[in-house]
Design an enzyme around this catalytic site. Structure first.
Site, PDB file in Angstrom:
ATOM      1  N   LYS A   9      25.929 -16.968 -16.521  1.00  9.81           N
ATOM      2  CA  LYS A   9      24.735 -16.732 -17.761  1.00  9.81           C
ATOM      3  C   LYS A   9      23.591 -17.783 -17.952  1.00  9.81           C
ATOM      4  CE  LYS A   9      28.500 -14.094 -19.864  1.00  9.81           C
ATOM      5  NZ  LYS A   9      29.025 -13.615 -21.389  1.00  9.81           N
ATOM      6  N   TYR A  49      27.013  -3.597 -20.198  1.00  8.48           N
ATOM      7  CA  TYR A  49      27.502  -4.124 -21.140  1.00  8.48           C
ATOM      8  C   TYR A  49      27.884  -2.507 -22.017  1.00  8.48           C
ATOM      9  CZ  TYR A  49      27.896  -8.784 -20.829  1.00  8.48           C
ATOM     10  OH  TYR A  49      27.930 -10.148 -20.504  1.00  8.48           O
ATOM     11  N   PHE A  57      28.498  -6.821 -32.126  1.00  2.29           N
ATOM     12  CA  PHE A  57      28.034  -7.994 -31.504  1.00  2.29           C
ATOM     13  C   PHE A  57      26.780  -7.514 -30.394  1.00  2.29           C
ATOM     14  CE2 PHE A  57      32.172  -7.456 -29.674  1.00  2.29           C
ATOM     15  CZ  PHE A  57      31.832  -7.412 -28.297  1.00  2.29           C
ATOM     16  N   ARG A  85      39.168 -14.859 -13.818  1.00  3.56           N
ATOM     17  CA  ARG A  85      39.450 -14.872 -15.048  1.00  3.56           C
ATOM     18  C   ARG A  85      40.384 -16.153 -15.756  1.00  3.56           C
ATOM     19  NH1 ARG A  85      37.267 -10.329 -17.505  1.00  3.56           N
ATOM     20  NH2 ARG A  85      38.373 -10.258 -19.457  1.00  3.56           N
ATOM     21  N   THR A  91      37.698 -15.803 -23.490  1.00  2.00           N
ATOM     22  CA  THR A  91      36.080 -15.562 -23.585  1.00  2.00           C
ATOM     23  C   THR A  91      35.678 -16.290 -24.653  1.00  2.00           C
ATOM     24  OG1 THR A  91      36.712 -13.065 -23.461  1.00  2.00           O
ATOM     25  CG2 THR A  91      34.889 -13.485 -24.650  1.00  2.00           C
ATOM     26  N   ARG A 102      34.877 -22.302 -19.029  1.00  2.00           N
ATOM     27  CA  ARG A 102      34.681 -22.016 -20.609  1.00  2.00           C
ATOM     28  C   ARG A 102      34.998 -23.514 -21.286  1.00  2.00           C
ATOM     29  NH1 ARG A 102      35.856 -15.821 -20.269  1.00  2.00           N
ATOM     30  NH2 ARG A 102      33.718 -14.800 -19.988  1.00  2.00           N
ATOM     31  N   ASN A 112      28.838 -18.120 -23.285  1.00  2.00           N
ATOM     32  CA  ASN A 112      30.289 -18.342 -22.848  1.00  2.00           C
ATOM     33  C   ASN A 112      30.359 -18.851 -21.308  1.00  2.00           C
ATOM     34  OD1 ASN A 112      29.961 -15.891 -22.256  1.00  2.00           O
ATOM     35  ND2 ASN A 112      32.195 -15.274 -23.082  1.00  2.00           N
ATOM     36  N   HIS A 115      30.617 -14.615 -16.870  1.00  2.00           N
ATOM     37  CA  HIS A 115      31.209 -13.021 -17.076  1.00  2.00           C
ATOM     38  C   HIS A 115      31.870 -12.869 -15.622  1.00  2.00           C
ATOM     39  CE1 HIS A 115      31.765  -8.861 -16.878  1.00  2.00           C
ATOM     40  NE2 HIS A 115      31.309  -8.821 -15.713  1.00  2.00           N
ATOM     41  N   GLU A 126      30.188  -2.640 -11.424  1.00  5.08           N
ATOM     42  CA  GLU A 126      29.138  -3.812 -11.626  1.00  5.08           C
ATOM     43  C   GLU A 126      28.697  -4.143 -10.365  1.00  5.08           C
ATOM     44  OE1 GLU A 126      31.708  -6.939 -13.664  1.00  5.08           O
ATOM     45  OE2 GLU A 126      31.948  -5.394 -15.408  1.00  5.08           O
TER      46      GLU A 126
HETATM   47  P1  AMP Z   1      33.649  -8.737 -21.663  1.00  6.56           P
HETATM   48  O1  AMP Z   1      33.179  -7.219 -21.247  1.00  6.56           O
HETATM   49  O2  AMP Z   1      35.036  -8.731 -22.353  1.00  6.56           O
HETATM   50  O3  AMP Z   1      33.613  -9.551 -20.707  1.00  6.56           O
HETATM   51  O4  AMP Z   1      32.785  -9.267 -22.834  1.00  6.56           O
HETATM   52  C1  AMP Z   1      31.512  -9.223 -22.715  1.00  6.56           C
HETATM   53  C2  AMP Z   1      30.916 -10.187 -23.702  1.00  6.56           C
HETATM   54  O5  AMP Z   1      30.535  -9.851 -24.806  1.00  6.56           O
HETATM   55  C3  AMP Z   1      31.814 -11.762 -23.605  1.00  6.56           C
HETATM   56  O6  AMP Z   1      31.598 -12.459 -22.658  1.00  6.56           O
HETATM   57  C4  AMP Z   1      31.167 -12.386 -24.719  1.00  6.56           C
HETATM   58  O7  AMP Z   1      29.943 -12.858 -24.593  1.00  6.56           O
HETATM   59  C5  AMP Z   1      30.812 -11.053 -25.554  1.00  6.56           C
HETATM   60  N1  AMP Z   1      31.907 -10.833 -26.586  1.00  6.56           N
HETATM   61  C6  AMP Z   1      33.089 -10.167 -26.583  1.00  6.56           C
HETATM   62  N2  AMP Z   1      33.684 -10.087 -27.605  1.00  6.56           N
HETATM   63  C7  AMP Z   1      32.958 -10.696 -28.484  1.00  6.56           C
HETATM   64  C8  AMP Z   1      33.179 -11.119 -30.021  1.00  6.56           C
HETATM   65  N3  AMP Z   1      34.194 -10.651 -30.635  1.00  6.56           N
HETATM   66  N4  AMP Z   1      31.997 -11.334 -30.740  1.00  6.56           N
HETATM   67  C9  AMP Z   1      30.837 -11.646 -30.091  1.00  6.56           C
HETATM   68  N5  AMP Z   1      30.586 -11.511 -28.812  1.00  6.56           N
HETATM   69  C10 AMP Z   1      31.855 -11.049 -27.876  1.00  6.56           C
END
Ligand code: AMP
Length: 135
Positions: A9, A49, A57, A85, A91, A102, A112, A115, A126
């Site tokens: 990122k 996303y 968020f 992962r 995360t 991370r 973070n 991805h 993706e």
């Molecule tokens: P993921 O699809 O699980 O990889 O989530 C995508 C991205 O969304 C993560 O890498 C975080 O940067 C962001 N994210 C996920 N959960 C949260 C949360 N509770 N609050 C803020 N950002 C989040």
């Protein structure tokens, strides 16, 4: 053999740790199949996303992922999705152990560093999104 889409990122690129992050994966016997630098458009970010579109968020996530250059990779290997992962850590970097990407470079749950696809289905979707026409 599995494939995963991995994104370093904007914070990973601006901290100049792209090479170091790639080494975490290569050290675990994973293969960098494809690699490109790009700036993610808002349209592509929305598609990538999409599952989070109703979350509070989402807007912050879009602002951040489109804020600067990223390195996008297809990484392959045995059990690659889980392996990647584990190498990334949870995360939220505050919950990530030292030695994970991370844990070592993350700032907060938005900023973070990386991805990685969370399933074979997500990886296929993706990879298609980011490497259109296999290019
Ligand atoms: P993921 O699809 O699980 O990889 O989530 C995508 C991205 O969304 C993560 O890498 C975080 O940067 C962001 N994210 C996920 N959960 C949260 C949360 N509770 N609050 C803020 N950002 C989040």
């Amino acid at each position: 053999m599995e494939k995963s889409l991995v994104i370093i990122k904007p914070d990973g690129v601006s901290k100049k740790v792209v090479g170091k992050i790639i080494t975490y994966f290569e050290n675990q016997d994973l293969n960098i199949e494809k690699l490109k630098m790009m700036k993610i458009s808002r349209e592509l970010a929305c598609k990538h996303y999409n599952e989070h579109r109703d979350k509070d968020f989402f807007k912050q996530l879009l602002e951040y992922i489109t804020s600067g250059n990223v390195a996008v990779m297809v990484i392959s290997g045995y059990n690659a999705i889980k392996k990647i992962r584990d190498i990334m850590g949870p995360t939220d970097p505050k919950k990530a152990k030292a030695g994970t990407i991370r844990g070592d470079y993350g700032t907060d749950i938005t900023v973070n560093v990386v991805h990685g696809s969370d399933s074979k289905e997500s990886a296929a979707r993706e990879i298609k999104l980011f490497f259109l026409n296999n290019s």
